[in-house]
Scaffold this motif. Structure first.
Motif, PDB file in Angstrom:
ATOM      1  N   GLN A 227       0.809  -1.276   0.017  1.00 39.57           N
ATOM      2  CA  GLN A 227       0.064   0.019  -0.057  1.00 39.57           C
ATOM      3  C   GLN A 227       0.730   1.220  -0.112  1.00 39.57           C
ATOM      4  OE1 GLN A 227      -2.787  -0.778   3.490  1.00 39.57           O
ATOM      5  NE2 GLN A 227      -4.493  -0.898   1.956  1.00 39.57           N
ATOM      6  N   VAL A 228       2.006   1.167   0.748  1.00 42.38           N
ATOM      7  CA  VAL A 228       2.868   2.238   0.801  1.00 42.38           C
ATOM      8  C   VAL A 228       3.578   2.474  -0.484  1.00 42.38           C
ATOM      9  CG1 VAL A 228       4.916   3.427   1.979  1.00 42.38           C
ATOM     10  CG2 VAL A 228       3.587   2.137   3.118  1.00 42.38           C
ATOM     11  N   ILE A 230       2.395   1.659  -3.548  1.00 41.63           N
ATOM     12  CA  ILE A 230       1.403   2.368  -4.428  1.00 41.63           C
ATOM     13  C   ILE A 230       1.206   3.796  -3.983  1.00 41.63           C
ATOM     14  CG2 ILE A 230      -1.213   2.263  -5.117  1.00 41.63           C
ATOM     15  CD1 ILE A 230      -0.971  -0.589  -4.514  1.00 41.63           C
ATOM     16  N   ALA A 231       1.305   4.124  -2.816  1.00 43.52           N
ATOM     17  CA  ALA A 231       1.218   5.482  -2.550  1.00 43.52           C
ATOM     18  C   ALA A 231       2.130   6.229  -3.084  1.00 43.52           C
ATOM     19  CB  ALA A 231       1.030   5.532  -1.047  1.00 43.52           C
ATOM     20  N   ARG A 233       4.086   5.472  -5.767  1.00 40.22           N
ATOM     21  CA  ARG A 233       3.715   5.479  -7.118  1.00 40.22           C
ATOM     22  C   ARG A 233       2.968   6.837  -7.598  1.00 40.22           C
ATOM     23  NH1 ARG A 233      -0.186   1.040  -9.186  1.00 40.22           N
ATOM     24  NH2 ARG A 233      -1.662   3.008  -8.285  1.00 40.22           N
ATOM     25  N   ASP A 234       1.982   6.983  -6.823  1.00 42.94           N
ATOM     26  CA  ASP A 234       1.012   7.890  -7.138  1.00 42.94           C
ATOM     27  C   ASP A 234       1.186   9.434  -6.622  1.00 42.94           C
ATOM     28  OD1 ASP A 234      -0.392   5.962  -8.593  1.00 42.94           O
ATOM     29  OD2 ASP A 234      -1.831   5.740  -7.097  1.00 42.94           O
ATOM     30  N   SER A 235       2.131   9.441  -5.564  1.00 39.54           N
ATOM     31  CA  SER A 235       2.182  10.669  -4.730  1.00 39.54           C
ATOM     32  C   SER A 235       3.308  10.554  -3.881  1.00 39.54           C
ATOM     33  CB  SER A 235       0.867  10.945  -3.941  1.00 39.54           C
ATOM     34  OG  SER A 235       0.904  12.188  -3.572  1.00 39.54           O
ATOM     35  N   SER A 237       5.837  12.601  -2.941  1.00 45.59           N
ATOM     36  CA  SER A 237       6.407  13.689  -2.197  1.00 45.59           C
ATOM     37  C   SER A 237       5.451  13.550  -0.865  1.00 45.59           C
ATOM     38  CB  SER A 237       6.446  15.112  -2.661  1.00 45.59           C
ATOM     39  OG  SER A 237       5.088  15.713  -2.679  1.00 45.59           O
ATOM     40  N   ARG A 238       4.281  13.242  -0.986  1.00 49.84           N
ATOM     41  CA  ARG A 238       3.314  12.998   0.105  1.00 49.84           C
ATOM     42  C   ARG A 238       3.746  11.898   0.924  1.00 49.84           C
ATOM     43  NH1 ARG A 238       0.907  14.154   3.642  1.00 49.84           N
ATOM     44  NH2 ARG A 238      -1.448  14.228   4.089  1.00 49.84           N
ATOM     45  N   THR A 239       4.329  10.979   0.611  1.00 50.60           N
ATOM     46  CA  THR A 239       4.713   9.748   1.301  1.00 50.60           C
ATOM     47  C   THR A 239       5.808  10.166   2.248  1.00 50.60           C
ATOM     48  OG1 THR A 239       6.173   8.802  -0.148  1.00 50.60           O
ATOM     49  CG2 THR A 239       3.763   7.835  -0.145  1.00 50.60           C
ATOM     50  N   ARG A 240       6.711  11.179   1.656  1.00 54.16           N
ATOM     51  CA  ARG A 240       7.597  11.734   2.466  1.00 54.16           C
ATOM     52  C   ARG A 240       7.378  12.572   3.515  1.00 54.16           C
ATOM     53  NH1 ARG A 240      10.626  12.984  -2.179  1.00 54.16           N
ATOM     54  NH2 ARG A 240      12.060  11.074  -2.604  1.00 54.16           N
ATOM     55  N   PHE A 241       6.565  13.284   3.314  1.00 57.95           N
ATOM     56  CA  PHE A 241       5.812  14.413   4.460  1.00 57.95           C
ATOM     57  C   PHE A 241       5.048  13.314   5.614  1.00 57.95           C
ATOM     58  CE2 PHE A 241       6.330  17.346   0.957  1.00 57.95           C
ATOM     59  CZ  PHE A 241       7.216  18.119   1.536  1.00 57.95           C
ATOM     60  N   TYR A 244       7.418   8.428   5.383  1.00 55.36           N
ATOM     61  CA  TYR A 244       8.197   7.277   4.848  1.00 55.36           C
ATOM     62  C   TYR A 244       9.307   7.827   3.875  1.00 55.36           C
ATOM     63  CZ  TYR A 244       3.989   4.826   5.924  1.00 55.36           C
ATOM     64  OH  TYR A 244       2.773   4.352   6.875  1.00 55.36           O
ATOM     65  N   TYR A 249      11.418   1.967  -0.142  1.00 54.32           N
ATOM     66  CA  TYR A 249      10.591   1.128  -0.585  1.00 54.32           C
ATOM     67  C   TYR A 249      10.862   0.748  -2.164  1.00 54.32           C
ATOM     68  CZ  TYR A 249       7.656   1.535   3.582  1.00 54.32           C
ATOM     69  OH  TYR A 249       7.177   1.329   4.800  1.00 54.32           O
TER      70      TYR A 249
END
Ligand SMILES: Nc1ncnc2c1ncn2[C@@H]1O[C@H](COP(=O)(O)OP(=O)(O)O)[C@@H](O)[C@H]1O
Ligand SMILES: [Mg+2]
Lengths: 356, 252
Positions: A227-228, A230-231, A233-235, A237-241, A244, A249
């Motif tokens: 799930q992370v 896929i997150a 893949r789609d966004s 920079s959002r995962t960094r904030f 993650y 990954y």
């Protein structure tokens, strides 16, 4: 939905391969239901490609990493297998040298290069078939993902990676057989490669490896890790904030995928009987991406389906109208991109009301 | 309210921060002090540097000069985004960014405070504790009935709330919220103000907003940014009577 399609896929592969095995071994050539041995190895080749396609889908479909160099990991696995198969020949080569494979004698090698040590042990060679691709992926991915190279730039450097390996393996002084690669294998694990039973055994092993890779890939993409991913893949920079580290990954999935590609390559070589630097050619990696696009990106099962369908088509075309194959492939890719954004599997899912 | 100089008990302290893009000074000698538990509204015309300020605090942009001190001891300019997030600073973007293919529940699950390393997430199983926490947040952001909805299918306002929910799930000490009510209906705007006030009971908040009614509804100290530095600071009534602020807003 995807669980059902995974089960169907595994069921079809195992039952199909099982039937082929029985019909090959228990019927005589010429009998009505006989499956010829060349068909056994042909399907074995398709299923090895399916493992490569699965590897590509894992990084591209779920991690958004469009690798155009995955055939390199496949070829590295293949070379590790090829090295074992050459050493397995022993003194039965044309030149009768117990230690040096024929091409080394021919090229006036005085001693076995150090990196050929150990490849006479099948377990060591099998380990290298996954360790070498994994290490190359680890080093390459570490630098690429850490410097946040992505998108087109990443695709370009993966092409550069496989191209560089192509050039390196072409060289005679690299000690991998140069231009001609490795061929004329005799035995695998002490069993004659020409025997029907060995061919069937290799096909069954490939089918099992494919199913295991599919199950592992499915576990990974449905886990929280997936799930992370896929997150990312789609966004990204959002995962960094959220705290993650997308690079770790991507690196993990890239290495796992290289391992699968290496397994595919190692199973491919004894069934086609040859490995040469052409396997590193950039076009091979691009073809693998097309299989995935045709079957359905980001579905795993679609990758398997695409690899088998496209390669069956290729066998037909290169037999019937060899000069048109590349046009057909290009046309197919454009057609799928425009008309079937979710690939053949997406079409099947629509036709069955989303049940598979 | 904090006075400048009492830096040791500040939560966030920006001192002399500047950053240029191709010679253009987007942030110019900016200084700002935020007390623990405070909510601060930051206003300013378009291009004033509000989003860039958040980029600097969260590690997306590295300032050319100046320091950004969190909890009096950590210089954020030395850290990257995941490290800053792990310290307890959460961020909501100007354009709502949720993970569109995941449902509402999974978006919150991924945001929940916890181990972020692949070796943990690979084997992680949803725990009862996590479920309770997500249920709680769903109630707070009023999305309980939409928990199984693919977040890409939410309305604009619902996405904004989901993103605020994800911020809460991170359990940050400091929330940075960039234009949360842009594109919201009036009633959604009012509900969002309530939500931020509620959140501020346990956490510090910096909220960037254009909407003056919204800022007034928050009833907190206001910082006016202009051309990358602080033009005025104080209550909403104080800043709106400040002649420099009037000039910037009317002289646009
Ligand atoms: N990465 C960047 N590169 C170049 N210019 C930028 C960058 N980020 C912001 N800017 C410029 O800095 C100024 C401040 O932008 P921003 O912080 O987005 O303003 P605000 O959020 O207050 O509207 C704008 O003029 C913008 O064009
Ligand atoms: Mg902005």
């Amino acid at each position: 939905m995807s669980r059902l399609s995974t089960s169907i896929c595994i069921g079809l592969v195992l039952v199909g391969v099982g039937l082929m095995a029985i019909l090959n071994l228990s019927t005589a050539a010429g009998a009505p239901l006989h499956v010829p041995t060349y068909a056994i190895s042909l399907v074995g080749k398709y299923l090895s490609y399916a493992i490569l396609a699965l590897a590509v889908d894992l990084v591209w479909g779920y991690g958004g990493i469009l690798s155009l160099g995955h055939a390199a990991f496949f070829a590295l696995g293949g070379y590790a297998m090829g090295m074992y198969l050459l050493r397995e020949i022993g003194p039965r080569g044309v030149y009768g040298n117990a230690l040096l494979p024929d091409f080394m004698v021919f090229l006036n090698y005085k001693a076995l290069p150090w990196y050929w040590n150990g490849f006479n042990h099948p377990a060591f060679a099998m380990a290298m078939a996954v360790i070498v691709p994994a290490l190359v992926a680890l080093i390459f991915g570490y630098f690429a993902f850490r410097s946040r190279v992505s998108g087109v730039y990443l695709s370009i450097i993966t092409q550069a990676l496989t191209y560089a390996l192509l050039l390196a393996f072409f060289r005679n002084d690299m000690g991998f057989g140069g231009n001609n690669g490795m061929t004329d294998f005799k035995d695998i694990f002490g069993l004659p490669l020409q025997a029907d039973s060995t061919r069937v055994g290799l096909l069954v092993a490939t089918a099992i490896a494919l199913c295991l890779c599919l199950l592992v890939a499915r576990y990974v993409v449905t886990s929280r890790f997936g799930q992370v991913l896929i997150a990312v893949r789609d966004s990204e920079s959002r995962t960094r904030f959220l705290g993650y580290r997308p690079e770790s990954y991507k690196l993990f999935v890239f290495v796992l995928s290289a391992i699968m590609a290496g397994i595919g390559g190692a199973l491919y070589v004894p069934q086609v009987g040859i490995i040469n630097p052409g396997e590193f050619s950039p076009a091979n990696s691009i073809e693998a991406v097309i299989w995935v696009a045709v079957g359905g990106r980001g579905t795993l099962v679609g990758a398997v389906l695409g690899a088998v369908l496209v390669n069956a088509g290729k066998t037909f075309f290169t037999g019937a109208f060899p000069e048109f194959w590349l046009f057909a492939l290009g046309f197919l890719f454009i057609l799928v991109t425009l008309l079937l954004p979710k690939g053949v599997l997406g079409l099947l899912q629509k036709k069955t009301g989303g049940r598979v | 309210m904090t006075t400048i100089g009492a830096v040791s008990d500040s939560l966030l302290y920006l001192n002399g921060v500047s950053v240029s893009f191709d010679g253009f000074r987007a942030i110019n000698d900016l200084s700002l002090v935020l007390a623990p538990g405070e909510m601060r509204a930051v206003i300013g015309p378009n291009g004033a540097g509000k989003t860039t300020m958040m980029d600097i605090i969260t590690g997306k942009t590295r300032p050319d000069t100046g320091e950004v001190i969190f909890r009096a001891d950590t210089d954020l300019t030395k850290l990257d985004e995941p490290a800053i997030a792990a310290l307890g600073i959460g961020r909501k973007f100007q354009k709502p960014t949720v993970f569109e293919v995941h449902n509402v529940w999974d978006n919150l699950l991924l945001a929940l405070a916890g181990d972020r390393r692949p070796r943990f997430t690979m084997w992680a199983r949803e725990t009862g504790e996590e479920r309770d926490r997500i249920d709680e947040i769903l109630a707070t952001i009023r999305l309980s009935d939409l928990r199984h909805t693919r977040s890409g299918d939410l309305s604009h306002g619902q996405k904004q709330w989901l993103e605020i929910g994800m911020l809460l799930a991170q359990e940050p000490q400091l929330l940075l919220v960039d234009e949360p009510v842009a594109g919201m209906t009036d009633s959604e705007t009012a509900q969002t103000a309530e939500l931020l006030v509620e959140i501020n009971k346990t956490r510090s908040v910096v909220v960037v907003e254009h909407d003056m009614d919204f800022v007034r509804a928050l009833g907190v100290r206001v910082t006016v940014l202009h051309e990358g530095s602080v033009l005025s600071e104080g209550s909403i009534d104080h800043v709106s009577e400040d002649p420099r602020v009037v000039e910037v807003y009317l002289g646009r």
